[in-house]
Each structure stands twice: as C-alpha cells, then as structure tokens.
Write a protein that holds these residues in place. Structure first.
Motif, PDB file in Angstrom:
ATOM      1  N   MET A 118       0.837  -1.195   0.000  1.00 16.30           N
ATOM      2  CA  MET A 118       0.000   0.000   0.000  1.00 16.30           C
ATOM      3  C   MET A 118       0.877   1.251   0.000  1.00 16.30           C
ATOM      4  O   MET A 118       1.863   1.331   0.712  1.00 16.30           O
ATOM      5  CB  MET A 118      -0.900  -0.004   1.239  1.00 16.30           C
ATOM      6  N   ARG A 119       0.501   2.223  -0.774  1.00 12.33           N
ATOM      7  CA  ARG A 119       1.274   3.455  -0.916  1.00 12.33           C
ATOM      8  C   ARG A 119       0.852   4.484   0.122  1.00 12.33           C
ATOM      9  O   ARG A 119      -0.338   4.704   0.344  1.00 12.33           O
ATOM     10  CB  ARG A 119       1.046   4.000  -2.318  1.00 12.33           C
ATOM     11  N   ASP A 120       1.843   5.116   0.777  1.00 10.28           N
ATOM     12  CA  ASP A 120       1.539   6.168   1.750  1.00 10.28           C
ATOM     13  C   ASP A 120       1.020   7.407   1.038  1.00 10.28           C
ATOM     14  O   ASP A 120       1.312   7.644  -0.137  1.00 10.28           O
ATOM     15  CB  ASP A 120       2.794   6.540   2.548  1.00 10.28           C
ATOM     16  N   LYS A 121       0.274   8.210   1.764  1.00 10.67           N
ATOM     17  CA  LYS A 121      -0.270   9.453   1.209  1.00 10.67           C
ATOM     18  C   LYS A 121       0.846  10.470   1.020  1.00 10.67           C
ATOM     19  O   LYS A 121       1.707  10.638   1.874  1.00 10.67           O
ATOM     20  CB  LYS A 121      -1.326  10.015   2.139  1.00 10.67           C
ATOM     21  N   ARG A 122       0.804  11.172  -0.100  1.00 14.74           N
ATOM     22  CA  ARG A 122       1.812  12.196  -0.385  1.00 14.74           C
ATOM     23  C   ARG A 122       1.603  13.430   0.486  1.00 14.74           C
ATOM     24  O   ARG A 122       2.546  14.027   0.973  1.00 14.74           O
ATOM     25  CB  ARG A 122       1.743  12.578  -1.868  1.00 14.74           C
TER      26      ARG A 122
ATOM     27  N   VAL B 191      -0.354  15.195   3.874  1.00 17.66           N
ATOM     28  CA  VAL B 191      -1.055  14.923   5.129  1.00 17.66           C
ATOM     29  C   VAL B 191      -1.495  16.245   5.748  1.00 17.66           C
ATOM     30  O   VAL B 191      -0.817  17.271   5.615  1.00 17.66           O
ATOM     31  CB  VAL B 191      -0.187  14.123   6.134  1.00 17.66           C
TER      32      VAL B 191
ATOM     33  N   ASP C   2       3.760  18.022   2.410  1.00 18.45           N
ATOM     34  CA  ASP C   2       4.177  17.070   1.385  1.00 18.45           C
ATOM     35  C   ASP C   2       5.139  16.096   2.059  1.00 18.45           C
ATOM     36  O   ASP C   2       6.222  16.492   2.481  1.00 18.45           O
ATOM     37  CB  ASP C   2       4.859  17.821   0.245  1.00 18.45           C
ATOM     38  N   THR C   3       4.758  14.847   2.187  1.00 20.49           N
ATOM     39  CA  THR C   3       5.580  13.885   2.921  1.00 20.49           C
ATOM     40  C   THR C   3       6.873  13.523   2.197  1.00 20.49           C
ATOM     41  O   THR C   3       7.797  13.016   2.814  1.00 20.49           O
ATOM     42  CB  THR C   3       4.784  12.594   3.206  1.00 20.49           C
ATOM     43  N   GLN C   4       6.972  13.820   0.915  1.00 17.86           N
ATOM     44  CA  GLN C   4       8.201  13.525   0.172  1.00 17.86           C
ATOM     45  C   GLN C   4       9.235  14.629   0.296  1.00 17.86           C
ATOM     46  O   GLN C   4      10.429  14.362   0.274  1.00 17.86           O
ATOM     47  CB  GLN C   4       7.882  13.259  -1.293  1.00 17.86           C
TER      48      GLN C   4
ATOM     49  N   SER D 131      12.476  15.419   8.721  1.00 19.16           N
ATOM     50  CA  SER D 131      12.063  14.094   9.181  1.00 19.16           C
ATOM     51  C   SER D 131      13.180  13.363   9.879  1.00 19.16           C
ATOM     52  O   SER D 131      14.248  13.794  10.037  1.00 19.16           O
ATOM     53  CB  SER D 131      11.551  13.251   8.032  1.00 19.16           C
TER      54      SER D 131
END
Length: 57
Positions: free
Chosen positions: A1-5, A7, A24-26, A57
């Motif tokens: 499952m892919r994490d949400k970009r 949050v 943006d989590t990236q 992070s």
C-alpha cells in the motif's frame, strides 16, 4: 500500500472559510490551503524571513 503524499497538519475555520496546513511527505514542504467564500488556493507556507517552511524528518 502506498503512503499518502500530502497529510493534514492543521485546520481552522475562519470567517466562513477554511484554512488548512498540509505537508508534502516527500519534500517536507508545508502548504497553506484555503477554501470557502467562492475561492480556493494553495501556496507554500513562509516563515518570518520569507523562507519556505520545511518539516525535517
């Protein structure tokens, strides 16, 4: 499952509209999103020095 970009960091109702801070989590970049009163938008959140707010992070 892919994490949400993106949050949701915070959400506030203000004068008939909504202001949200999303991350943006990236990249860690924080964005201000507005909606309501017939308009909406998204833009990077800036600190007091005019620099983009980035979560480490």
């Amino acid at each position: 499952m892919r994490d949400k970009r993106f949050v949701l960091k915070s959400k506030q109702h203000l004068s008939g509209g909504i202001i949200k801070i999303v991350v943006d989590t990236q990249t860690g970049v924080n964005y201000v999103m507005t909606s309501g009163l017939g308009m909406s938008g998204m833009t990077p959140l800036l600190d007091q020095d005019g620099k983009v707010v980035i979560d480490k992070s």
